[in-house]
Structure formats: C-alpha cells, structure tokens
Design a protein around this motif. Structure first.
Motif, PDB file in Angstrom:
ATOM      1  N   UNK A  46       0.817  -1.204   0.000  1.00 37.84           N
ATOM      2  CA  UNK A  46       0.000   0.000   0.000  1.00 37.84           C
ATOM      3  C   UNK A  46       0.851   1.254   0.000  1.00 37.84           C
ATOM      4  N   UNK A  47       2.124   1.145  -0.373  1.00 37.54           N
ATOM      5  CA  UNK A  47       2.980   2.316  -0.421  1.00 37.54           C
ATOM      6  C   UNK A  47       2.733   3.041  -1.731  1.00 37.54           C
ATOM      7  N   UNK A  48       2.066   4.180  -1.641  1.00 38.97           N
ATOM      8  CA  UNK A  48       1.711   4.941  -2.838  1.00 38.97           C
ATOM      9  C   UNK A  48       2.567   6.179  -3.011  1.00 38.97           C
ATOM     10  N   UNK A  49       3.457   6.455  -2.067  1.00 40.85           N
ATOM     11  CA  UNK A  49       4.357   7.583  -2.195  1.00 40.85           C
ATOM     12  C   UNK A  49       3.830   8.899  -1.657  1.00 40.85           C
ATOM     13  N   UNK A  62       5.927  13.288   0.053  1.00 45.36           N
ATOM     14  CA  UNK A  62       5.640  12.878  -1.312  1.00 45.36           C
ATOM     15  C   UNK A  62       6.907  12.325  -1.947  1.00 45.36           C
ATOM     16  N   UNK A  63       6.861  11.038  -2.296  1.00 44.66           N
ATOM     17  CA  UNK A  63       7.959  10.393  -3.013  1.00 44.66           C
ATOM     18  C   UNK A  63       7.466  10.134  -4.433  1.00 44.66           C
ATOM     19  N   UNK A  64       7.921  10.977  -5.346  1.00 45.93           N
ATOM     20  CA  UNK A  64       7.401  10.937  -6.709  1.00 45.93           C
ATOM     21  C   UNK A  64       7.757   9.632  -7.421  1.00 45.93           C
ATOM     22  N   UNK A  65       8.912   9.040  -7.120  1.00 45.06           N
ATOM     23  CA  UNK A  65       9.294   7.749  -7.730  1.00 45.06           C
ATOM     24  C   UNK A  65       8.319   6.656  -7.314  1.00 45.06           C
ATOM     25  N   UNK A  66       8.011   6.583  -6.030  1.00 49.38           N
ATOM     26  CA  UNK A  66       7.071   5.580  -5.521  1.00 49.38           C
ATOM     27  C   UNK A  66       5.675   5.840  -6.062  1.00 49.38           C
ATOM     28  N   UNK A  67       5.285   7.105  -6.122  1.00 53.51           N
ATOM     29  CA  UNK A  67       3.983   7.478  -6.668  1.00 53.51           C
ATOM     30  C   UNK A  67       3.877   7.030  -8.123  1.00 53.51           C
ATOM     31  N   UNK A  69       5.493   4.537  -9.583  1.00 51.13           N
ATOM     32  CA  UNK A  69       5.366   3.069  -9.618  1.00 51.13           C
ATOM     33  C   UNK A  69       3.946   2.634  -9.262  1.00 51.13           C
ATOM     34  N   UNK A  70       3.319   3.341  -8.336  1.00 53.15           N
ATOM     35  CA  UNK A  70       1.946   3.025  -7.951  1.00 53.15           C
ATOM     36  C   UNK A  70       0.989   3.283  -9.117  1.00 53.15           C
ATOM     37  N   UNK A  71       1.200   4.389  -9.834  1.00 55.23           N
ATOM     38  CA  UNK A  71       0.333   4.735 -10.962  1.00 55.23           C
ATOM     39  C   UNK A  71       0.551   3.828 -12.167  1.00 55.23           C
ATOM     40  N   UNK A  72       1.788   3.375 -12.371  1.00 54.44           N
ATOM     41  CA  UNK A  72       2.154   2.586 -13.552  1.00 54.44           C
ATOM     42  C   UNK A  72       1.696   1.137 -13.369  1.00 54.44           C
ATOM     43  N   UNK A  73       0.403   0.928 -13.525  1.00 59.41           N
ATOM     44  CA  UNK A  73      -0.186  -0.377 -13.211  1.00 59.41           C
ATOM     45  C   UNK A  73       0.261  -1.485 -14.149  1.00 59.41           C
ATOM     46  N   UNK A  74       0.689  -1.131 -15.360  1.00 58.22           N
ATOM     47  CA  UNK A  74       1.138  -2.168 -16.294  1.00 58.22           C
ATOM     48  C   UNK A  74       2.667  -2.319 -16.315  1.00 58.22           C
ATOM     49  N   UNK A  75       3.353  -1.615 -15.426  1.00 56.74           N
ATOM     50  CA  UNK A  75       4.825  -1.683 -15.310  1.00 56.74           C
ATOM     51  C   UNK A  75       5.537  -1.421 -16.631  1.00 56.74           C
ATOM     52  N   UNK A  76       4.989  -0.509 -17.437  1.00 59.43           N
ATOM     53  CA  UNK A  76       5.577  -0.211 -18.744  1.00 59.43           C
ATOM     54  C   UNK A  76       6.669   0.844 -18.677  1.00 59.43           C
ATOM     55  N   UNK A  77       6.747   1.565 -17.556  1.00 60.93           N
ATOM     56  CA  UNK A  77       7.705   2.661 -17.457  1.00 60.93           C
ATOM     57  C   UNK A  77       7.162   3.958 -18.022  1.00 60.93           C
ATOM     58  N   UNK A  78       5.896   3.924 -18.454  1.00 59.27           N
ATOM     59  CA  UNK A  78       5.209   5.115 -18.931  1.00 59.27           C
ATOM     60  C   UNK A  78       3.823   5.163 -18.298  1.00 59.27           C
ATOM     61  N   UNK A  79       3.241   6.355 -18.305  1.00 60.43           N
ATOM     62  CA  UNK A  79       1.878   6.508 -17.808  1.00 60.43           C
ATOM     63  C   UNK A  79       0.958   6.886 -18.958  1.00 60.43           C
ATOM     64  N   UNK A  84      -2.902   7.900 -15.363  1.00 61.23           N
ATOM     65  CA  UNK A  84      -2.843   9.220 -14.712  1.00 61.23           C
ATOM     66  C   UNK A  84      -4.199   9.546 -14.108  1.00 61.23           C
ATOM     67  N   UNK A  85      -5.247   9.330 -14.867  1.00 54.03           N
ATOM     68  CA  UNK A  85      -6.567   9.750 -14.419  1.00 54.03           C
ATOM     69  C   UNK A  85      -7.180   8.824 -13.377  1.00 54.03           C
ATOM     70  N   UNK A  86      -6.626   7.658 -13.213  1.00 50.77           N
ATOM     71  CA  UNK A  86      -7.076   6.728 -12.171  1.00 50.77           C
ATOM     72  C   UNK A  86      -7.017   7.395 -10.807  1.00 50.77           C
ATOM     73  N   UNK A  87      -6.023   8.240 -10.612  1.00 45.77           N
ATOM     74  CA  UNK A  87      -5.854   8.932  -9.332  1.00 45.77           C
ATOM     75  C   UNK A  87      -6.311  10.383  -9.412  1.00 45.77           C
ATOM     76  N   UNK A  88      -5.951  11.071 -10.481  1.00 48.76           N
ATOM     77  CA  UNK A  88      -6.239  12.505 -10.552  1.00 48.76           C
ATOM     78  C   UNK A  88      -7.702  12.804 -10.853  1.00 48.76           C
ATOM     79  N   UNK A  89      -8.388  11.897 -11.564  1.00 50.94           N
ATOM     80  CA  UNK A  89      -9.804  12.076 -11.929  1.00 50.94           C
ATOM     81  C   UNK A  89     -10.076  13.478 -12.454  1.00 50.94           C
ATOM     82  N   UNK A  90      -9.280  13.874 -13.431  1.00 54.37           N
ATOM     83  CA  UNK A  90      -9.424  15.194 -14.026  1.00 54.37           C
ATOM     84  C   UNK A  90     -10.531  15.203 -15.070  1.00 54.37           C
TER      85      UNK A  90
END
Length: 138
Positions: A46-49, A62-67, A69-79, A84-90
């Motif tokens: 549950x470490x989201x950064x 705020x640890x942006x690296x950990x954040x 990794x938490x957002x990158x659900x497919x582990x592709x190294x890109x968002x 991005x919107x999973x969390x930001x809901x913009x």
C-alpha cells in the motif's frame, strides 16, 4: 545537514504544502484504491508515495518515484491517460492539459517512440515535472 540543504528542504515542504488541497483529493482516491486492492489480493503493498500527517501542520510527504510506480499499473515505465486519471480524476480538458504540459517538458533524449506517442508520459518526465504541472493545472 548543511544550511543549503535545510533551505532546499524548507522550500520543498512549502511547495508541497501549497499543493495540499490537491494532495488531499489524491490521497483520498489513493486510499480508496488501496482499500479495494487489499480486498482483492493479499499483496499488501500500500505504499503509494504520498502521505499527509494527521496533525495541525498537515505535513506532506511525497515520493514521486514511488507514486509513479503506484500509478504505472502495467509496469511499462510510462503513464497512459488512464493510469494518470485513475488517481487525478481530471475533467477531459484538464487531463489533456496535464498530459500536454508533461509532453512539452519531456526530454528530447528520451525514447523517440515514446516521445511521438502523445498519450504516454515517461517516468523521467513525470518524476522531474509532475509537481510543476500539478501546480499549473486546475
């Protein structure tokens, strides 16, 4: 810690505190996802950064690296937009603005294929520029 390091840390904390209203919304969404994930699997990660101290100062960590990794659900190294919107809901306009600003800041030295894809943000770009862009968007 040197005086310069203390000054830089103070500036960083002030910047994070300026983003506190946005971080509170993001933190609430993160906690909902973490709670859902803890029900779905036994991973327990549950470490989201991002954390906000439950005290009068409401100190933001705020640890942006950990954040990332938490957002990158497919582990592709890109968002992607979805990650991005999973969390930001913009709103769509704000999401496009966020991605566009991130892409504008993306280094020319990064992978050309990723650079050409206007729907992906690289780890390096996100780590270096996400706070700047969060400050700029509504």
């Amino acid at each position: 810690m040197s005086n310069l390091e203390k000054i830089n840390e103070t500036r960083h904390q002030l910047r994070l505190n300026k983003l506190l209203p946005k971080f509170e919304i993001i933190s609430s969404r993160l906690q909902d996802i973490i709670l859902k994930n803890s029900r779905d699997d036994e991973d327990g990660n549950d470490d989201c950064g991002l954390s906000i101290a439950d005290d009068a100062a409401q100190t933001v960590t705020f640890n942006v690296e950990t954040f990332f990794r938490f957002l990158d659900t497919d582990d592709s190294g890109t968002l992607s937009y979805q990650e991005v919107n999973r969390i930001l809901s913009l709103e769509p306009r704000s999401l496009n603005e966020f991605i566009s600003r991130m892409k504008a800041l993306q280094s020319v030295t990064e992978d050309a294929a990723v650079s050409k894809d206007n729907t992906l943000v690289t780890r390096t770009t996100f780590v270096h520029h996400s706070l700047d862009v969060l400050e700029q968007i509504n």
